[in-house]
Design a protein around this motif. Structure first.
Motif, PDB file in Angstrom:
ATOM      1  N   ILE A   1       0.834  -1.204   0.000  1.00  0.00           N
ATOM      2  CA  ILE A   1       0.000   0.000   0.000  1.00  0.00           C
ATOM      3  C   ILE A   1       0.868   1.253   0.000  1.00  0.00           C
ATOM      4  N   VAL A   2       1.869   1.239   0.899  1.00  0.00           N
ATOM      5  CA  VAL A   2       2.749   2.394   1.020  1.00  0.00           C
ATOM      6  C   VAL A   2       3.521   2.644  -0.265  1.00  0.00           C
ATOM      7  N   ALA A   3       3.993   1.546  -0.861  1.00  0.00           N
ATOM      8  CA  ALA A   3       4.775   1.679  -2.093  1.00  0.00           C
ATOM      9  C   ALA A   3       3.937   2.259  -3.217  1.00  0.00           C
ATOM     10  N   GLY A   4       2.623   1.982  -3.187  1.00  0.00           N
ATOM     11  CA  GLY A   4       1.752   2.467  -4.252  1.00  0.00           C
ATOM     12  C   GLY A   4       1.252   3.877  -4.036  1.00  0.00           C
ATOM     13  N   CYS A   5       1.596   4.507  -2.923  1.00  0.00           N
ATOM     14  CA  CYS A   5       1.095   5.841  -2.616  1.00  0.00           C
ATOM     15  C   CYS A   5       1.959   6.905  -3.269  1.00  0.00           C
ATOM     16  N   ASN A   6       1.314   7.987  -3.658  1.00  0.00           N
ATOM     17  CA  ASN A   6       2.007   9.139  -4.202  1.00  0.00           C
ATOM     18  C   ASN A   6       1.750  10.304  -3.267  1.00  0.00           C
ATOM     19  N   THR A   7       2.790  10.782  -2.601  1.00  0.00           N
ATOM     20  CA  THR A   7       2.648  11.837  -1.605  1.00  0.00           C
ATOM     21  C   THR A   7       2.025  13.093  -2.202  1.00  0.00           C
ATOM     22  N   LEU A   8       2.301  13.367  -3.480  1.00  0.00           N
ATOM     23  CA  LEU A   8       1.832  14.597  -4.123  1.00  0.00           C
ATOM     24  C   LEU A   8       0.547  14.390  -4.905  1.00  0.00           C
ATOM     25  N   LYS A   9      -0.114  13.255  -4.676  1.00  0.00           N
ATOM     26  CA  LYS A   9      -1.290  12.895  -5.469  1.00  0.00           C
ATOM     27  C   LYS A   9      -2.364  13.977  -5.429  1.00  0.00           C
ATOM     28  N   LYS A  10      -2.571  14.599  -4.279  1.00  0.00           N
ATOM     29  CA  LYS A  10      -3.644  15.580  -4.140  1.00  0.00           C
ATOM     30  C   LYS A  10      -3.119  16.996  -3.922  1.00  0.00           C
ATOM     31  N   VAL A  11      -1.903  17.229  -4.407  1.00  0.00           N
ATOM     32  CA  VAL A  11      -1.326  18.574  -4.402  1.00  0.00           C
ATOM     33  C   VAL A  11      -1.477  19.143  -5.794  1.00  0.00           C
ATOM     34  N   GLY A  12      -2.136  20.315  -5.923  1.00  0.00           N
ATOM     35  CA  GLY A  12      -2.403  20.908  -7.230  1.00  0.00           C
ATOM     36  C   GLY A  12      -1.140  21.357  -7.947  1.00  0.00           C
ATOM     37  N   GLU A  13      -1.306  21.650  -9.229  1.00  0.00           N
ATOM     38  CA  GLU A  13      -0.168  22.048 -10.058  1.00  0.00           C
ATOM     39  C   GLU A  13       0.481  23.331  -9.564  1.00  0.00           C
ATOM     40  N   ASP A  14      -0.320  24.263  -9.093  1.00  0.00           N
ATOM     41  CA  ASP A  14       0.214  25.550  -8.633  1.00  0.00           C
ATOM     42  C   ASP A  14       0.386  25.594  -7.120  1.00  0.00           C
TER      43      ASP A  14
END
Length: 863
Positions: A22-35
């Motif tokens: 699960i941890v390996a599949g997570c993206n820390t910036l997944k819900k951080v917008g482009e700006d």
């Protein structure tokens, strides 16, 4: 039990594997917008010097996402949640033309709609959002608010002309940045003179008498915290000097200088203002100045019902108090007046009011009291009405628990108690309790053919809200220290637990608390009689001693003259063994009578086994006294910066030893004095226990504990009774060992109830939040038990100075906790990091795996 551990181990491995995936599949910036930029760190620089003070850092509005060992677990859990699970479900439902129709036919249309609201579709995302943590992206508006807050903080410290700013420092990794807060303080302002404007002459006189204690002084740097503390000090001073209605809001300070103007001296004058009393019902400014009030009359309502009238109550005068009651006064008047710390014609003191509340609550006979003060403003006098609502005369408590231990696979325990209040009219409390339990023995602890254990016991306990002693102790221990005397007697029966025990005990003790943080307890008499009812079960319980003895006897199992000592068993490798108890006891007796040819080392081993058997099977009479001092600096349940300190001193047998000079005692063959045909124990014992907690940051806590206990036998004893000895291991000690498995020293007596008379323990724990109410911990437990100054002659078990510190065992591990608010459920997994029972390099990490791990379940934190 081993099968259960293997299953738990397998599930643990599977759980860890899933967590890694699960941890390996997570993206820390997944819900951080482009700006947007993810905040990774805050730094504060004051006059170019970095600030690490946690109180100052807590002023910043935005803080980076929490982490577990540097990993943002809660952020990645939040990222696993779907933003719009309803839309995702609808998209999935209509992705194929006939999918919705087939589901409606299979489940019905109503159930398909419910499926959209189910945990699988929507609930899982809601749960992940609830326990997770949204990404903290840099908000410049909040950053400026943080600067404003930092500037305000340093203005409160006298730097009225400081200035601040912030910088966004983007890192090498994309969409991540740090915030640097920078402040220039300038010169601080210094108090030059302190003037006063006190409208009440009486308050002015009280203030002058304590002016040396002021916290706002000439020459000090301006600090708003000191002004607030001074307001609190003056409020406490006035309320304890007769001004019952003094309000802290009446105190204010004026700064007699324009702090926006810079000067070379940076000196400032301040004025203390204490205004008149302002009534809550009068908004005008014509109220009279504060005055010192005295108590004109004190009324005690002993049978007060909330909402009930007082006109029909009878009354009596006692020691300048008026006591009102209904029909018949059920309480000793002195018991009531001793709990009241106001006296007629004395000045009002807020301290007396607080002490009265505490002592009435300590009586355990009344509900929380209501104390009313009616002023006579013309004469500065008070009438005090104290309303006491009685608790029920009788109350019944029932408890039922399910238990588990290294002895019991599962057990049930019940207890019940009947409480009777105001037994003799002096607010005494009588508690009669009974308890019982039954459990299923674990395979490793099967001491007999019976698979069940049972325990039955009861106690009678009476508590007096005063020191019950032939001499008056009120001057030494006044009633505001909440004195209590306790007299108890009880008995307990154990079946199929060790050697089976019957115990009788009686205690006369006193306790008092000079302050909320400080407690004293004296057990003037603590008498305990312990009778082992199944002494012949020794070799079934202490299997290590039996195996050692049986191994020595193997050389004689075919000798006809010793044939009666052995029995045949179904074991090809060892078809004969010593029978229990007759064969084992007979073989020992033959060895000690020189009827069995053994070398000196084997003879010494048999002698040690027999001495241990005699010590652990003999009945005990303990006639002890002890004193315990306890100090706790904790303010409330949310305080994570505190310490606890406990010291206990105990002596046993000294009174009986002195009486032997007057009354002749019988003696046994070991030249021990006997009372009721039992040798009484004589020893000195001391314990020191220290606990310290540090609040690190963001609900993270470091907890430390150290314990030292020593019991020294002398006179009529060569050793310490089992019930007063120490053991190592267990859920509240060294968690890498089960209870009673560790020690003594470097010995390895598996499955024995190992005990000794010296114990050293040190524990440290790092506690941190994981997600929601789930907490985690890393811990290290060190310590061991040893024999010292007793009749033990095994060098591996004896403490021999600093060299024996090499036998300190070390266990490390990880824990999971769930906070239910009222209690904490705890699961700790301990690994043997350093095992003193092994040799050389095998001592380190030899059992550092899940198969050898020890799992401990507990309620609340261990320290």
């Amino acid at each position: 039990m081993r099968g259960s551990l293997r299953l738990l181990s397998n599930w643990t491995k599977i759980g860890l594997l899933l967590l890694i995936l699960i941890v390996a599949g997570c993206n820390t910036l997944k819900k951080v917008g482009e700006d947007e930029l993810l905040l990774t760190k805050n730094s504060i620089y004051v006059d170019e010097e970095k600030v690490t003070d946690s109180d100052i850092r807590s002023l910043i509005y935005q803080k980076p996402n929490s982490n577990v060992l540097g990993y943002p677990l809660r952020l990645n859990l939040y990222n696993l949640a779907k933003e719009n699970p309803d839309s995702s479900f609808q998209d999935w439902l209509h992705r194929k033309e006939k999918r919705e129709k087939r589901l409606n036919n299979f489940l019905s249309k109503k159930q398909v709609n419910r499926l959209q609201e189910s945990f699988v579709v929507k609930g899982a995302s809601d749960f992940l959002k609830r326990i997770g943590e949204a990404p903290v992206v840099i908000d410049t508006a909040l950053s400026q608010k943080s600067v404003n807050r930092l500037e305000a903080y340093y203005r409160s410290k006298g730097y009225f002309n400081n200035s601040g700013s912030y910088d966004i420092v983007e890192g090498k990794r994309k969409k991540r940045a740090e915030l640097d807060y920078k402040l220039n303080l300038g010169k601080p302002f210094i108090i030059d003179t302190v003037q006063k404007n006190i409208t009440s002459p009486e308050l002015d006189s009280v203030y002058d008498a304590s002016s040396d204690l002021t916290l706002v002084k000439k020459g000090d740097q301006f600090d708003l915290a000191n002004f607030n503390l001074e307001r609190e000090r003056l409020t406490t001073l006035f309320r304890n000097s007769g001004v019952y209605n003094f309000q802290e809001s009446s105190i204010s300070y004026d700064i007699l200088r324009d702090t926006t103007q810079l000067a070379d001296d940076q000196l400032m004058d301040v004025k203390l203002n204490i205004k008149k009393f302002r009534s809550a019902t009068d908004s005008s400014d014509v109220n009279s100045p504060y005055r010192i009030h005295r108590l004109k009359k004190i009324n005690i309502y002993a049978d007060y019902l909330i909402g009930g009238g007082t006109d029909s109550l009878k009354s009596m005068e006692y020691d300048n108090y008026t006591i009102f009651y209904k029909d018949k006064l059920r309480y000793n008047p002195k018991a009531l007046t001793d709990a009241i710390f106001f006296q007629k014609d004395s000045i009002y003191r807020d301290l007396d009011r607080i002490r009265t509340y505490r002592q009435i609550t300590n009586l355990n006979t009344f509900k929380y009291p209501n104390i009313e003060f009616i002023p006579d403003t013309t004469q500065a006098q008070l009438i005090s009405n104290i309303y006491l609502a009685p608790r029920p005369k009788f109350s019944l408590n029932l408890n039922f628990d399910v238990t588990h231990s290294n002895i019991q696979q599962v057990g049930t325990a019940f207890s019940t108690s009947v409480i009777t209040r105001n037994v003799f009219g002096g607010a005494e409390t009588l508690n009669i309790s009974a308890r019982g339990s039954i459990g299923l023995l674990s395979d490793a602890a099967a001491f007999s053919d019976e698979p069940f254990t049972s325990e039955l016991g009861g106690d009678v306990n009476i508590t007096f809200p005063r020191i019950w002693f032939p001499f008056n102790t009120e001057k030494i221990i006044p009633y505001y220290m909440l004195p209590q005397s306790r007299l108890s007697a009880g008995t307990n029966f154990q079946q199929n637990v060790g050697l089976d025990k019957q115990s009788l005990n009686s205690v006369l003790s006193y306790n008092w608390s000079p302050t909320i943080q400080l407690k004293h307890n004296v057990e003037l008499l603590n008498v305990e009689f312990v009778r082992n009812t199944n002494q012949g079960n020794f070799y079934n319980v202490y299997r290590n001693s039996y195996r050692s003895l049986d191994n020595i006897a193997d050389a004689f199992e075919e000798d006809p003259q010793f044939a009666d000592f052995f029995e045949e068993v179904d074991n090809e490798d060892d078809p004969f063994r010593l029978s229990i108890p007759d064969g084992a006891n007979g073989f020992v007796e033959a060895v000690l009578n020189n009827q069995v040819p053994l070398d000196e080392e084997e003879r010494s081993e048999v002698n040690r086994i027999e001495e241990r058997r005699q010590r652990l099977t003999e009945n005990n009479l303990i006639f002890a006294s002890n004193y315990t001092f306890f100090k706790n600096s904790r303010v409330d349940i949310n305080d994570n910066n505190f310490y606890q300190f406990r010291v206990k001193l105990e002596g046993a047998g000294n009174l009986l030893s002195l009486l032997s000079n007057v009354v002749p005692y019988n003696k046994n063959d070991r030249d021990q004095l006997l009372v009721f045909s039992v040798p009484f124990s004589q020893y000195l014992k001391t314990e020191v226990d220290f606990i310290r907690h540090w609040d690190v940051d963001d609900s993270k806590v470091i907890a430390f504990r150290t314990f030292l206990g020593l019991a020294v036998p002398y006179g009529n004893s060569d050793n310490i009774p089992f019930v007063r000895s120490y053991f190592g291991g267990g859920s509240n000690d060294n968690r890498a060992w089960n209870a009673y498995e560790l020690g003594p020293g470097k010995t390895d007596n598996l499955n024995d109830f190992n005990e000794a008379n010296l114990k050293l323990a040190m524990n440290v724990e790092y506690r941190f939040p994981i997600a929601g109410d789930v907490k985690g911990a890393f811990f290290a437990d060190a310590g061991n038990i040893w024999n010292v100054f007793d009749d033990e002659d095994n060098p591996d078990a004896i403490f021999n100075g600093f060299s024996s510190l090499a036998d300190i065992a070390l266990g490390t591990g990880i824990g999971l906790r769930y906070d239910f608010t009222y209690f904490v459920f705890r699961l700790d997994t301990g690994f043997k990091t350093y095992d003193p029972s092994k040799e050389g390099s095998n001592r380190w990490f030899s059992g550092y795996n899940l198969k050898s791990a020890v799992f401990n379940i507990g309620i609340n934190y261990p320290f």
